[in-house]
Design a protein around this motif. Structure first.
Motif, PDB file in Angstrom:
ATOM      1  N   LYS A 247       0.832  -1.130  -0.017  1.00  0.00           N
ATOM      2  CA  LYS A 247      -0.050   0.084   0.027  1.00  0.00           C
ATOM      3  C   LYS A 247       0.797   1.396   0.106  1.00  0.00           C
ATOM      4  N   GLU A 248       1.855   1.332  -0.889  1.00  0.00           N
ATOM      5  CA  GLU A 248       2.897   2.520  -1.315  1.00  0.00           C
ATOM      6  C   GLU A 248       2.589   3.230  -2.193  1.00  0.00           C
ATOM      7  N   PHE A 249       2.580   4.338  -2.435  1.00  0.00           N
ATOM      8  CA  PHE A 249       2.374   5.297  -3.487  1.00  0.00           C
ATOM      9  C   PHE A 249       3.538   5.997  -3.763  1.00  0.00           C
ATOM     10  N   GLN A 250       4.153   5.699  -4.940  1.00  0.00           N
ATOM     11  CA  GLN A 250       5.553   6.301  -5.284  1.00  0.00           C
ATOM     12  C   GLN A 250       5.495   6.796  -6.565  1.00  0.00           C
ATOM     13  N   ARG A 251       6.253   7.899  -6.869  1.00  0.00           N
ATOM     14  CA  ARG A 251       6.574   8.555  -8.237  1.00  0.00           C
ATOM     15  C   ARG A 251       7.752   7.781  -8.947  1.00  0.00           C
ATOM     16  N   VAL A 252       7.406   7.760 -10.037  1.00  0.00           N
ATOM     17  CA  VAL A 252       8.473   6.968 -11.020  1.00  0.00           C
ATOM     18  C   VAL A 252       9.199   7.650 -12.138  1.00  0.00           C
ATOM     19  N   VAL A 253       8.819   9.019 -12.360  1.00  0.00           N
ATOM     20  CA  VAL A 253       9.272   9.824 -13.373  1.00  0.00           C
ATOM     21  C   VAL A 253      10.022  11.067 -12.652  1.00  0.00           C
ATOM     22  N   PRO A 254      11.020  11.382 -13.221  1.00  0.00           N
ATOM     23  CA  PRO A 254      11.914  12.279 -12.622  1.00  0.00           C
ATOM     24  C   PRO A 254      11.642  13.766 -12.968  1.00  0.00           C
ATOM     25  N   ALA A 255      11.199  14.024 -14.143  1.00  0.00           N
ATOM     26  CA  ALA A 255      10.802  15.149 -14.754  1.00  0.00           C
ATOM     27  C   ALA A 255       9.250  15.760 -14.519  1.00  0.00           C
ATOM     28  N   ASP A 256       9.459  17.130 -14.228  1.00  0.00           N
ATOM     29  CA  ASP A 256       7.805  17.447 -14.115  1.00  0.00           C
ATOM     30  C   ASP A 256       7.339  17.809 -15.548  1.00  0.00           C
ATOM     31  N   GLY A 257       5.943  17.597 -15.714  1.00  0.00           N
ATOM     32  CA  GLY A 257       5.516  17.836 -16.764  1.00  0.00           C
ATOM     33  C   GLY A 257       3.905  17.153 -16.987  1.00  0.00           C
ATOM     34  N   THR A 258       3.701  16.646 -18.276  1.00  0.00           N
ATOM     35  CA  THR A 258       2.417  15.973 -18.578  1.00  0.00           C
ATOM     36  C   THR A 258       2.807  14.800 -19.194  1.00  0.00           C
ATOM     37  N   TYR A 259       2.342  13.571 -18.457  1.00  0.00           N
ATOM     38  CA  TYR A 259       2.617  12.171 -19.143  1.00  0.00           C
ATOM     39  C   TYR A 259       1.313  11.778 -19.462  1.00  0.00           C
ATOM     40  N   SER A 260       1.187  11.075 -20.706  1.00  0.00           N
ATOM     41  CA  SER A 260       0.077  10.553 -21.318  1.00  0.00           C
ATOM     42  C   SER A 260       0.361   9.274 -21.932  1.00  0.00           C
ATOM     43  N   ASN A 261      -0.862   8.751 -22.362  1.00  0.00           N
ATOM     44  CA  ASN A 261      -0.822   7.352 -23.199  1.00  0.00           C
ATOM     45  C   ASN A 261       0.533   6.301 -22.676  1.00  0.00           C
ATOM     46  N   VAL A 262       0.273   6.248 -21.516  1.00  0.00           N
ATOM     47  CA  VAL A 262       1.313   5.137 -20.655  1.00  0.00           C
ATOM     48  C   VAL A 262       1.029   3.772 -21.035  1.00  0.00           C
ATOM     49  N   ALA A 263       2.234   3.368 -21.331  1.00  0.00           N
ATOM     50  CA  ALA A 263       2.197   1.790 -21.542  1.00  0.00           C
ATOM     51  C   ALA A 263       3.215   1.106 -20.670  1.00  0.00           C
ATOM     52  N   VAL A 264       2.776   0.122 -19.961  1.00  0.00           N
ATOM     53  CA  VAL A 264       3.671  -0.547 -18.936  1.00  0.00           C
ATOM     54  C   VAL A 264       3.888  -2.110 -19.634  1.00  0.00           C
ATOM     55  N   SER A 265       5.268  -2.611 -19.328  1.00  0.00           N
ATOM     56  CA  SER A 265       5.548  -3.742 -19.592  1.00  0.00           C
ATOM     57  C   SER A 265       4.911  -5.045 -18.751  1.00  0.00           C
ATOM     58  N   ASP A 266       4.831  -6.093 -19.143  1.00  0.00           N
ATOM     59  CA  ASP A 266       4.315  -7.202 -18.222  1.00  0.00           C
ATOM     60  C   ASP A 266       4.917  -7.370 -16.857  1.00  0.00           C
ATOM     61  N   ASP A 267       6.340  -7.024 -17.120  1.00  0.00           N
ATOM     62  CA  ASP A 267       6.785  -7.162 -15.655  1.00  0.00           C
ATOM     63  C   ASP A 267       6.978  -6.106 -14.740  1.00  0.00           C
ATOM     64  N   GLY A 268       6.426  -4.857 -15.465  1.00  0.00           N
ATOM     65  CA  GLY A 268       6.434  -3.552 -14.517  1.00  0.00           C
ATOM     66  C   GLY A 268       7.539  -3.000 -14.542  1.00  0.00           C
ATOM     67  N   LYS A 269       8.727  -3.552 -15.276  1.00  0.00           N
ATOM     68  CA  LYS A 269      10.053  -2.812 -15.200  1.00  0.00           C
ATOM     69  C   LYS A 269      10.295  -1.584 -16.003  1.00  0.00           C
ATOM     70  N   ARG A 270       9.322  -1.397 -17.191  1.00  0.00           N
ATOM     71  CA  ARG A 270       9.526  -0.413 -17.978  1.00  0.00           C
ATOM     72  C   ARG A 270       8.326   0.407 -18.505  1.00  0.00           C
ATOM     73  N   VAL A 271       8.210   1.518 -18.565  1.00  0.00           N
ATOM     74  CA  VAL A 271       7.122   2.393 -18.727  1.00  0.00           C
ATOM     75  C   VAL A 271       7.477   3.391 -19.860  1.00  0.00           C
TER      76      VAL A 271
END
Length: 575
Positions: A247-271
């Protein structure tokens, strides 16, 4: 479905064309929806039974059933149903093993396994049991095969009292343990991820606060949930990961801005995501959440001219409205702007709900809100602002639902408060305030000029739905207010009775072939203004072959030339 006429002026003589639409006072045709389970491992032999787990009636424009989702262990399936009339959301669950048992029990009841000697009787056309025989006759003789009834259980029910678009986003699915169910709701006032324990029918939020959360995907094992959220800034959506177990909530992107059309690999290691921020053009980027967050740009898809156009950076601002709520916007200031100036103030507004979208977004290089604003600031010395008043999506359920049965009124309050805020900041001439918008923004622009004529002296209203009774029922039933079949209940929200209050200058723009917001709406308000003696206050600029966003004879350059000429003639140049 109703068909309405509009006119096409493309040939020697005008021709009538038709557009299909369901409006507020039309009867909504009812239709039934079903959800079935079927064992595909037995599909070749056709031994499996079709198991019906849901049967409902859709009789409202916004009734919704979500796509059923299986648990990771393939033992459970969940989905939700939203009934617009009652505003209830039901999350349901069916257990596969129990459904199979129900199917087996049904087989035994129907005499699927014949008793000794029964087969000979059937060959001779004789049935041991008349009812079961008819069922067998139907199954063996090509007649309809009745599905097994095994109703999915309601494991959680709640009342939705938020924005009109949220029920379509509930979309329940299972956590890693194949028992708990994750879903999105506005029960806390904002869209957040919740976790349901079906055994106890209890819910706890995994995220909370005065910000929005939008689910984009999850790792294959369902342990990590990837979301976009406005947690860090109302105008930015950053990618976060939720560890469901911890139940942890953590940011994974370093740069401020707007991210859209997000795709996640099956293992969750790449975005992968599209990323944009003011001063930088939109590109595809990659982040590896398991490592130290580093933003890697994957594409380089824009010519040098684009990079020159986006180098300008508006300033974000916020102010409290008269109710103590925070309203957000951005401002484009002219060169050498000083608080002692007396500049024209130009406001751009949309004002209506857009699902998860809004106007005040980091990296939104729209023509109206960004490019034209910079042009008027740089070339003519205007102070240009973009404001998201109540009524817009992305700021919680209270804001998105603000229109209901008071369409346009909360927006006028917030926009008036915004004008006062900038007058107090200095540098603005309170006698030279203009506003413009398109579609809902065209309606909102007129609403401001008719109900706050001493604040807004000039307006440009594009393709505004001024007659809500004529607009699509799907939209109006969730955004504007309730209506009954055969009763034009939304007529009370027409702008025509308010048109007589116009004091300033108004430019109405519309495409004649608009099948979204009908051109006749603009003609109706134009007639009302003429009847009220406002012929010197209103101008009409039409695209004879244009649609909702024009695109016919009036090209974008033509449109903004008209904007520029009208504003300079009515508001004048900046100091």
């Amino acid at each position: 479905v109703r068909e309405v006429d509009y006119i096409r002026y493309r040939d020697r003589f005008a021709k009538a064309a038709k557009a299909r639409r369901t409006v507020s006072d039309d009867e909504i045709p009812k239709h039934e929806v079903f959800v079935y389970l079927y064992d595909l491992t037995k599909a070749d032999s056709e031994e499996a039974e079709l198991i019906q787990i849901f049967h409902g009636t859709v009789d409202g424009p916004r009734d919704i059933i979500s796509s059923p989702q299986w648990s990771p262990d393939s033992e459970r399936v969940t989905f939700c149903f939203f009934d617009q009339q009652t505003s209830h959301v039901e999350i349901r669950q069916a257990i596969w093993s129990e459904a199979v048992q129900a199917a087996e029990k049904s087989k035994r009841r129907s005499g699927k396994k014949a008793a000794p000697g029964q087969g000979d009787d059937k060959k001779n056309g004789k049935e041991e049991d008349g009812k079961d025989g008819e069922e067998e006759k139907g199954k063996g003789g090509g007649s309809e095969r009745r599905p097994v009834q095994h109703e999915a259980q309601v494991v959680y029910r709640f009342l939705h009292f938020g924005g009109p678009n949220t029920p379509s986003m509930v979309s329940p699915f299972y956590a890693h343990d194949s028992r708990h169910i994750l879903f999105v709701s506005e029960q806390t006032g904002y869209r957040h991820v919740h976790m349901l324990d079906p055994v106890y029918q209890s819910v706890e939020p995994l995220t909370a606060g005065r910000f929005e959360v939008y689910v984009d995907g999850h790792s294959k094992d369902h342990r990590r949930l990837f979301v976009r959220t406005t947690k860090d800034h109302s105008a930015r959506t950053h990618v976060y990961v939720i560890d469901v177990q911890k139940k942890e909530f953590q940011r994974v992107v370093p740069a401020d801005g707007t991210y859209s059309n997000v795709a996640v690999s099956d293992d969750g290691k790449r975005v992968l995501a599209n990323y944009v921020t003011f001063g930088r053009a939109l590109e595809l980027v990659r982040v590896d959440p398991a490592k130290k967050p580093v933003l890697k740009t994957v594409t380089d898809s824009h010519p040098k001219l684009v990079h020159r156009l986006v180098r300008f950076k508006p300033e974000f601002f916020s102010y409290p409205n008269r109710h103590g709520q925070t309203i957000h916007g951005w401002v484009v200031k002219p060169p050498n702007f000083k608080k002692t100036d007396r500049r024209p103030l130009l406001v751009y507004v949309y004002g209506g709900p857009l699902g998860t979208r809004k106007i005040v977004v980091d990296g939104s290089y729209s023509r109206d809100g960004f490019l034209f604003a910079h042009y008027m600031a740089q070339r003519h010395g205007y102070l240009c602002v973009v404001i998201d008043p109540r009524g817009v999506s992305g700021y919680g359920g209270l804001f998105e639902n603000a229109n209901y049965e008071q369409v346009g009124k909360p927006q006028v309050e917030d926009l008036v408060d915004g004008v006062k805020y900038w007058i107090e900041q200095g540098g603005v001439d309170p006698k030279r305030v203009g506003i413009h918008g398109w579609s809902f923004g065209g309606f909102q622009t007129q609403m401001c000029l008719y109900t706050a004529p001493d604040v807004f002296q000039v307006g440009i209203a594009g393709a505004g739905p001024t007659e809500w009774e004529n607009y699509n029922a799907w939209y109006t039933s969730g955004t504007i207010g309730p209506s009954r079949p055969g009763k034009a209940d939304l007529k009370k929200f027409s702008l025509r009775p308010l048109a007589k209050n116009l004091k300033g200058k108004l430019l109405l723009i519309h495409g004649v072939e608009d099948t979204n917001v009908l051109f006749q709406d603009t003609i109706a308000i134009y007639r009302e203004l003429l009847k009220a003696g406002k012929e010197t206050h209103v101008e009409l600029f039409i695209d004879p072959t244009g649609g909702h966003g024009l695109g016919g004879d009036v090209k974008p350059l033509n449109k903004y030339r008209k904007y520029e000429e009208f504003l300079l003639r009515t508001l004048g140049k900046g100091a």
